[in-house]
Design a protein around this motif. Structure first.
Motif, PDB file in Angstrom:
ATOM      1  N   PRO A  20       0.812  -1.224   0.000  1.00  0.00           N
ATOM      2  CA  PRO A  20       0.000   0.000   0.000  1.00  0.00           C
ATOM      3  C   PRO A  20       0.844   1.273   0.000  1.00  0.00           C
ATOM      4  O   PRO A  20       0.285   2.371  -0.013  1.00  0.00           O
ATOM      5  N   ALA A  21       2.172   1.147   0.039  1.00  0.00           N
ATOM      6  CA  ALA A  21       3.033   2.323   0.141  1.00  0.00           C
ATOM      7  C   ALA A  21       2.842   3.254  -1.056  1.00  0.00           C
ATOM      8  O   ALA A  21       2.667   2.811  -2.192  1.00  0.00           O
ATOM      9  N   GLY A  22       2.884   4.543  -0.760  1.00  0.00           N
ATOM     10  CA  GLY A  22       2.763   5.551  -1.798  1.00  0.00           C
ATOM     11  C   GLY A  22       1.643   6.523  -1.500  1.00  0.00           C
ATOM     12  O   GLY A  22       0.933   6.402  -0.497  1.00  0.00           O
ATOM     13  N   PRO A  23       1.461   7.508  -2.371  1.00  0.00           N
ATOM     14  CA  PRO A  23       0.384   8.494  -2.177  1.00  0.00           C
ATOM     15  C   PRO A  23      -0.950   7.945  -2.690  1.00  0.00           C
ATOM     16  O   PRO A  23      -0.996   7.183  -3.664  1.00  0.00           O
ATOM     17  N   ASP A  89      -4.643  -1.081  -7.440  1.00  0.00           N
ATOM     18  CA  ASP A  89      -4.434   0.346  -7.226  1.00  0.00           C
ATOM     19  C   ASP A  89      -5.635   1.019  -6.575  1.00  0.00           C
ATOM     20  O   ASP A  89      -5.836   2.234  -6.725  1.00  0.00           O
ATOM     21  N   SER A  90      -6.438   0.252  -5.845  1.00  0.00           N
ATOM     22  CA  SER A  90      -7.622   0.849  -5.222  1.00  0.00           C
ATOM     23  C   SER A  90      -7.800   0.357  -3.788  1.00  0.00           C
ATOM     24  O   SER A  90      -7.351  -0.732  -3.412  1.00  0.00           O
ATOM     25  N   ALA A 110     -10.234   5.013  -2.309  1.00  0.00           N
ATOM     26  CA  ALA A 110      -9.007   5.721  -2.687  1.00  0.00           C
ATOM     27  C   ALA A 110      -8.382   5.061  -3.900  1.00  0.00           C
ATOM     28  O   ALA A 110      -8.554   3.858  -4.138  1.00  0.00           O
ATOM     29  N   ALA A 111      -7.658   5.864  -4.664  1.00  0.00           N
ATOM     30  CA  ALA A 111      -6.888   5.386  -5.816  1.00  0.00           C
ATOM     31  C   ALA A 111      -5.472   5.912  -5.695  1.00  0.00           C
ATOM     32  O   ALA A 111      -5.237   6.975  -5.097  1.00  0.00           O
ATOM     33  N   ARG A 112      -4.539   5.206  -6.251  1.00  0.00           N
ATOM     34  CA  ARG A 112      -3.143   5.634  -6.154  1.00  0.00           C
ATOM     35  C   ARG A 112      -2.922   6.966  -6.877  1.00  0.00           C
ATOM     36  O   ARG A 112      -3.535   7.240  -7.904  1.00  0.00           O
ATOM     37  N   GLY A 113      -2.023   7.767  -6.291  1.00  0.00           N
ATOM     38  CA  GLY A 113      -1.686   9.046  -6.899  1.00  0.00           C
ATOM     39  C   GLY A 113      -2.054  10.214  -6.004  1.00  0.00           C
ATOM     40  O   GLY A 113      -2.554  10.038  -4.889  1.00  0.00           O
TER      41      GLY A 113
END
Length: 396
Positions: A20-23, A89-90, A110-113
């Motif tokens: 899950p790491a990331g914005p 990515d969700s 939520a979605a990545r980015g």
């Protein structure tokens, strides 16, 4: 053997799930609109960390854990959490916390980015005097809007303080500003019509309040915080509540006798109270040796002393509070007012009561202007210092 088998199974499941790491571009789906905010997750399984962001303002999650494809983001300051299923990515799930009317749940996804930055047009920036319309009548607010490094941002202020830092996006003449901190769920939507703003304020899952705003003329639009709650000054102010060890504490205790006393009426569920706490700790350390005492009266969510006591201890430890905190009741303003009959018109958490050396009320300040109000926040801290200085100079 069973324990080893279960651990191996969980490890294999984690290995098949993406990190899950990331914005993340996160959303709470309210009945009247979508509240956008950011999530930043760092680390690897077993050592994850997270931040919740309203534009450029971020706060850390108390814990982040991944079990299989289930991600949990904890906001322990408010006994709240987000649980979601991680799929590629969700993320899909729900935000939950415990309210005094029972558990609250709001759909989350939520979605990545990262959310795109939309520059704030000059025609929206500035100070706006707003009127909110409800079944109970009309009430004033002030919007302070500006262009920040991540687009449109600002705050909203009422007679009893601010609602925290808002951030959002602009599309043409329309805008949406959000504030979510684990407890408060606020979405301000509106559009510019000529020289007037019109829109809806969303609070929580369902509440929607229409409003209209015009550019501030500079004339006062809000009441002074010292005009909201009136105190009976004919006798010393009385209180009697248990501390975190269960011992009853009253205004007659020796530590308060002949002292200037500041009473902080607060709740750990209240982010504005969290904003106010560092200033109270600073005040205590600055003036305690000269005769200042502070006592906090906590009005909490559940009414269960074990649960509420745990939250108050966490709050005490978070801010390293050196003065006593008492369990005073539940966070309903009417119920709280009944426990403090010498205050008339009590409406706000926090409320600060200043007592002279004779125990009588000298001033009551409803609400608090937090850091999101900028210069107003600093002026408030200076005003409180001056009031304490004045009371310390009074004869007993």
């Amino acid at each position: 053997m069973r324990t080893a088998w279960w651990a191996a199974l969980m490890l294999s499941l984690v290995g098949s799930v993406p990190s899950p790491a990331g914005p993340w571009r996160a959303v709470l789906d309210l009945e009247g609109g979508t509240l956008r905010f950011g999530l930043d997750i760092e680390g690897t399984a077993g050592s994850l960390r997270g931040r919740l962001c309203n534009g450029r303002r971020c706060q850390p999650m108390s814990a982040v854990s991944l079990r299989g494809d289930s991600l949990t983001l904890e906001m322990a300051d408010y006994a709240a959490s987000i649980t979601a299923r991680l799929s590629g990515d969700s993320l899909t799930g729900a935000y939950r916390n415990v309210g005094n009317r029972g558990p609250r749940s709001i759909p989350f996804r939520a979605a990545r980015g990262r959310w795109p930055i939309t520059p704030a047009p000059a025609k929206l920036a500035g100070r706006w005097d707003a009127s909110f319309f409800s079944d109970f009548g009309t009430s004033p607010r002030v919007f302070e809007l500006r262009s920040g490094p991540q687009g449109l941002e600002g705050t909203m202020i009422s007679n009893t303080g601010d609602y925290g830092h808002f951030a959002g996006q602009v599309t043409g003449d329309s805008f949406a500003l959000a504030h979510f901190d684990g407890s408060f769920v606020y979405l301000l939507t509106g559009a510019l019509h000529g020289d007037t703003l019109r829109g809806v304020f969303h609070a929580g899952l369902r509440t929607q309040t229409p409003w209209i705003a015009v550019r501030s003329s500079g004339a006062p639009h809000l009441k002074s915080p010292t005009e909201i709650t009136i105190a009976d000054t004919s006798a010393p102010f009385r209180f009697a509540f248990p501390d975190l060890q269960g011992r009853m504490v009253t205004q007659s205790d020796p530590r308060f006798r002949g002292k200037v006393v500041v009473i902080d009426i607060f709740g750990t569920w209240c982010p504005t109270c969290h904003d106010a706490a560092p200033g109270l700790v600073r005040l205590y350390r600055k003036y305690h040796a000269r005769g200042l005492e502070i006592v906090g009266l906590a009005y909490e969510v559940t009414g269960d002393s074990a649960i509420d006591g745990r939250q108050v201890r966490r709050y005490r430890d978070k801010f390293r509070i050196p003065f006593p905190l008492l369990l005073a009741g539940i966070n309903d303003t009417d119920a709280a007012a009944e426990t403090l009959p010498q205050l008339h018109g009590f409406t706000s958490f926090p409320t600060t009561v200043f007592l002279g050396r004779d125990g009588r009320v000298r001033q009551v300040r409803a609400g608090f202007y937090g850091p999101a109000t900028g210069a107003q926040h600093q002026r408030l801290l200076e005003q409180v210092d001056r009031e304490v200085e004045r009371l310390l100079r009074e004869a007993g």
